[in-house]
Design a protein around this motif. Sequence first.
Motif, PDB file in Angstrom:
ATOM      1  N   GLY A 158       0.819  -1.203   0.000  1.00 32.96           N
ATOM      2  CA  GLY A 158       0.000   0.000   0.000  1.00 32.96           C
ATOM      3  C   GLY A 158       0.856   1.257   0.000  1.00 32.96           C
ATOM      4  O   GLY A 158       0.527   2.250  -0.674  1.00 32.96           O
ATOM      5  N   ALA A 159       1.972   1.229   0.738  1.00 31.15           N
ATOM      6  CA  ALA A 159       2.884   2.373   0.758  1.00 31.15           C
ATOM      7  C   ALA A 159       3.524   2.578  -0.610  1.00 31.15           C
ATOM      8  O   ALA A 159       3.648   3.710  -1.089  1.00 31.15           O
ATOM      9  CB  ALA A 159       3.959   2.157   1.821  1.00 31.15           C
ATOM     10  N   ARG A 160       3.930   1.496  -1.252  1.00 34.84           N
ATOM     11  CA  ARG A 160       4.537   1.600  -2.584  1.00 34.84           C
ATOM     12  C   ARG A 160       3.529   2.175  -3.590  1.00 34.84           C
ATOM     13  O   ARG A 160       3.884   3.025  -4.414  1.00 34.84           O
ATOM     14  CB  ARG A 160       5.013   0.226  -3.055  1.00 34.84           C
ATOM     15  CG  ARG A 160       6.164  -0.370  -2.253  1.00 34.84           C
ATOM     16  CD  ARG A 160       6.575  -1.707  -2.822  1.00 34.84           C
ATOM     17  NE  ARG A 160       7.150  -1.540  -4.155  1.00 34.84           N
ATOM     18  CZ  ARG A 160       7.211  -2.519  -5.062  1.00 34.84           C
ATOM     19  NH1 ARG A 160       6.697  -3.712  -4.801  1.00 34.84           N
ATOM     20  NH2 ARG A 160       7.765  -2.291  -6.238  1.00 34.84           N
ATOM     21  N   GLU A 161       2.300   1.734  -3.510  1.00 36.01           N
ATOM     22  CA  GLU A 161       1.282   2.211  -4.442  1.00 36.01           C
ATOM     23  C   GLU A 161       0.967   3.686  -4.204  1.00 36.01           C
ATOM     24  O   GLU A 161       0.810   4.453  -5.157  1.00 36.01           O
ATOM     25  CB  GLU A 161       0.013   1.375  -4.304  1.00 36.01           C
ATOM     26  CG  GLU A 161      -1.160   1.849  -5.151  1.00 36.01           C
ATOM     27  CD  GLU A 161      -0.869   1.854  -6.653  1.00 36.01           C
ATOM     28  OE1 GLU A 161      -1.629   2.519  -7.381  1.00 36.01           O
ATOM     29  OE2 GLU A 161       0.097   1.202  -7.099  1.00 36.01           O
ATOM     30  N   ARG A 162       0.907   4.094  -2.922  1.00 38.55           N
ATOM     31  CA  ARG A 162       0.607   5.500  -2.646  1.00 38.55           C
ATOM     32  C   ARG A 162       1.730   6.398  -3.159  1.00 38.55           C
ATOM     33  O   ARG A 162       1.476   7.483  -3.707  1.00 38.55           O
ATOM     34  CB  ARG A 162       0.395   5.719  -1.149  1.00 38.55           C
ATOM     35  CG  ARG A 162      -0.082   7.108  -0.794  1.00 38.55           C
ATOM     36  CD  ARG A 162      -1.526   7.357  -1.249  1.00 38.55           C
ATOM     37  NE  ARG A 162      -2.461   6.731  -0.325  1.00 38.55           N
ATOM     38  CZ  ARG A 162      -3.153   5.611  -0.610  1.00 38.55           C
ATOM     39  NH1 ARG A 162      -3.060   5.048  -1.797  1.00 38.55           N
ATOM     40  NH2 ARG A 162      -3.969   5.084   0.275  1.00 38.55           N
ATOM     41  N   LEU A 163       2.963   5.972  -3.011  1.00 34.52           N
ATOM     42  CA  LEU A 163       4.090   6.746  -3.538  1.00 34.52           C
ATOM     43  C   LEU A 163       4.002   6.854  -5.061  1.00 34.52           C
ATOM     44  O   LEU A 163       4.243   7.924  -5.632  1.00 34.52           O
ATOM     45  CB  LEU A 163       5.418   6.090  -3.137  1.00 34.52           C
ATOM     46  CG  LEU A 163       5.861   6.287  -1.686  1.00 34.52           C
ATOM     47  CD1 LEU A 163       6.984   5.308  -1.345  1.00 34.52           C
ATOM     48  CD2 LEU A 163       6.316   7.721  -1.436  1.00 34.52           C
ATOM     49  N   ARG A 164       3.650   5.754  -5.723  1.00 31.11           N
ATOM     50  CA  ARG A 164       3.522   5.782  -7.184  1.00 31.11           C
ATOM     51  C   ARG A 164       2.438   6.766  -7.595  1.00 31.11           C
ATOM     52  O   ARG A 164       2.612   7.571  -8.526  1.00 31.11           O
ATOM     53  CB  ARG A 164       3.208   4.384  -7.714  1.00 31.11           C
ATOM     54  CG  ARG A 164       3.203   4.291  -9.242  1.00 31.11           C
ATOM     55  CD  ARG A 164       2.508   3.023  -9.719  1.00 31.11           C
ATOM     56  NE  ARG A 164       1.091   3.026  -9.385  1.00 31.11           N
ATOM     57  CZ  ARG A 164       0.172   3.728 -10.057  1.00 31.11           C
ATOM     58  NH1 ARG A 164       0.519   4.492 -11.073  1.00 31.11           N
ATOM     59  NH2 ARG A 164      -1.102   3.671  -9.690  1.00 31.11           N
ATOM     60  N   GLN A 165       1.306   6.711  -6.909  1.00 30.29           N
ATOM     61  CA  GLN A 165       0.201   7.619  -7.218  1.00 30.29           C
ATOM     62  C   GLN A 165       0.604   9.073  -6.991  1.00 30.29           C
ATOM     63  O   GLN A 165       0.279   9.957  -7.797  1.00 30.29           O
ATOM     64  CB  GLN A 165      -1.007   7.278  -6.341  1.00 30.29           C
ATOM     65  CG  GLN A 165      -1.640   5.930  -6.639  1.00 30.29           C
ATOM     66  CD  GLN A 165      -2.704   5.564  -5.621  1.00 30.29           C
ATOM     67  OE1 GLN A 165      -2.774   6.140  -4.535  1.00 30.29           O
ATOM     68  NE2 GLN A 165      -3.544   4.589  -5.962  1.00 30.29           N
ATOM     69  N   LEU A 166       1.321   9.304  -5.908  1.00 28.18           N
ATOM     70  CA  LEU A 166       1.734  10.660  -5.568  1.00 28.18           C
ATOM     71  C   LEU A 166       2.606  11.273  -6.658  1.00 28.18           C
ATOM     72  O   LEU A 166       2.328  12.368  -7.154  1.00 28.18           O
ATOM     73  CB  LEU A 166       2.497  10.641  -4.239  1.00 28.18           C
ATOM     74  CG  LEU A 166       3.215  11.938  -3.858  1.00 28.18           C
ATOM     75  CD1 LEU A 166       2.205  13.013  -3.489  1.00 28.18           C
ATOM     76  CD2 LEU A 166       4.193  11.698  -2.716  1.00 28.18           C
ATOM     77  N   TRP A 167       3.648  10.553  -7.066  1.00 32.15           N
ATOM     78  CA  TRP A 167       4.578  11.125  -8.032  1.00 32.15           C
ATOM     79  C   TRP A 167       3.992  11.154  -9.443  1.00 32.15           C
ATOM     80  O   TRP A 167       4.350  12.017 -10.245  1.00 32.15           O
ATOM     81  CB  TRP A 167       5.918  10.394  -7.974  1.00 32.15           C
ATOM     82  CG  TRP A 167       6.667  10.810  -6.744  1.00 32.15           C
ATOM     83  CD1 TRP A 167       6.770  10.125  -5.561  1.00 32.15           C
ATOM     84  CD2 TRP A 167       7.359  12.047  -6.558  1.00 32.15           C
ATOM     85  NE1 TRP A 167       7.482  10.852  -4.653  1.00 32.15           N
ATOM     86  CE2 TRP A 167       7.862  12.032  -5.231  1.00 32.15           C
ATOM     87  CE3 TRP A 167       7.593  13.146  -7.358  1.00 32.15           C
ATOM     88  CZ2 TRP A 167       8.605  13.095  -4.714  1.00 32.15           C
ATOM     89  CZ3 TRP A 167       8.320  14.210  -6.852  1.00 32.15           C
ATOM     90  CH2 TRP A 167       8.823  14.177  -5.542  1.00 32.15           C
ATOM     91  N   SER A 168       3.054  10.267  -9.735  1.00 29.99           N
ATOM     92  CA  SER A 168       2.335  10.357 -11.006  1.00 29.99           C
ATOM     93  C   SER A 168       1.496  11.626 -11.044  1.00 29.99           C
ATOM     94  O   SER A 168       1.426  12.318 -12.070  1.00 29.99           O
ATOM     95  CB  SER A 168       1.437   9.133 -11.199  1.00 29.99           C
ATOM     96  OG  SER A 168       2.211   7.962 -11.370  1.00 29.99           O
ATOM     97  N   ALA A 169       0.868  11.948  -9.908  1.00 29.04           N
ATOM     98  CA  ALA A 169       0.049  13.153  -9.829  1.00 29.04           C
ATOM     99  C   ALA A 169       0.915  14.413  -9.911  1.00 29.04           C
ATOM    100  O   ALA A 169       0.527  15.403 -10.541  1.00 29.04           O
ATOM    101  CB  ALA A 169      -0.764  13.154  -8.533  1.00 29.04           C
ATOM    102  N   VAL A 170       2.088  14.377  -9.277  1.00 27.07           N
ATOM    103  CA  VAL A 170       3.005  15.522  -9.354  1.00 27.07           C
ATOM    104  C   VAL A 170       3.429  15.749 -10.800  1.00 27.07           C
ATOM    105  O   VAL A 170       3.464  16.886 -11.291  1.00 27.07           O
ATOM    106  CB  VAL A 170       4.236  15.280  -8.455  1.00 27.07           C
ATOM    107  CG1 VAL A 170       5.329  16.307  -8.752  1.00 27.07           C
ATOM    108  CG2 VAL A 170       3.839  15.337  -6.979  1.00 27.07           C
ATOM    109  N   ALA A 171       3.757  14.681 -11.500  1.00 33.98           N
ATOM    110  CA  ALA A 171       4.160  14.802 -12.908  1.00 33.98           C
ATOM    111  C   ALA A 171       3.018  15.329 -13.766  1.00 33.98           C
ATOM    112  O   ALA A 171       3.227  16.113 -14.701  1.00 33.98           O
ATOM    113  CB  ALA A 171       4.634  13.451 -13.424  1.00 33.98           C
TER     114      ALA A 171
END
Length: 363
Positions: free
Chosen positions: A64-77
């Motif tokens: 869940g932590a890995r997925e949230r990080l992926r979502q976060l940086w995808s949104a930043v991009a």
Amino acid sequence: MTRPRKRVSLALQGGGAHGAYTWGVLDRLLEEDLFEIAGITGASAGAINAAAVVDGHAEAGSEGARERLRQLWSAVAEQARLSPFKRSPLNVWLGDWSLDNSPGKVWFDFVSHFVSPYDFNPMDINPLRRVLAELIDFERIRQASGQKLFISATRVSDGKLRVFRNSETTADAVLASTCLPHLFKAVEIDGDDYWDGGYAGNPVLFPYLFESQADDVILVQLNPVRRAETPRSARQIADRVDEITFNASLQRELRALSFVASMLKSGAKMPAGFRPLRIHRIDADVGLEPFSASSKMNAERGFILHLHALGRQAAEHWLADNSALVGIRSSFDATGDMEFLPRSRPARERRTWRLPGRTGTDS
């Protein structure tokens, strides 16, 4: 037979878009499932990463932590597509990720000497606020008991550090920790205004002396400590000043922790609760060396993914070389980057010593 996980705390430094490098490091560490993360401290981009890990982990563990990080940086991009700070055609053609020649960045650097965000951004529009609102469940963070969170911000009125813990963590606390004063208005919390946490604690380490059950701290450091050459151009000088500024608080805390450890080792009486911490570091000195400081404001998807890959690679090397030392002794000698020699002592009297992977001076 399942091997027991090693309990550690994480310390995540800030660095703008370079925080995607930390995402890569965390992605690899969480994938390994070797460590039980007891606490996370972060400043600026490190605070964003820390909040994402605690939220995602509270929901669905390491994955869940890995997925949230992926979502976060995808949104930043995705938000970066609307940014006025774009690479120049020449930089794109050369494959250079810096914004040194970006028309928008050059114009802003000039204007920001005369106009503040209170003038050019009176509505205090910050794309990160929307990202945090959509992706991070701050109520879940406030209720989380498995991982302790420490987010640092700098109080404008007196320059003092404030640390926001789980129960105090809000979107405003994270925005305060990321608030660069030439870009955004100060963030008001409880009647006080705050700027970027990197000025006062980048990241803060002292809570781990008293508020964590882990004796090992893994530091992810983005700002280089040393530069081989003295900067000559105006831009290089400004960049180096920023690097030194954003490392200063960390250097002080590492010095203090080293002092505590040496005093305890010598048998000196220390206040109750003081204990030596084992320090480990994953740095970005090599991985980020090709990129100028202006690239910290480049959140293009391609650059974010490139930084993520570099961070994973750095974590891979660290795991191979140092993970076995976690729980046993420090793999990073914090005094190696600091001067303890008295002014009156001739340099020739220094004795050279070596720890695995590090060289320093014994005074």
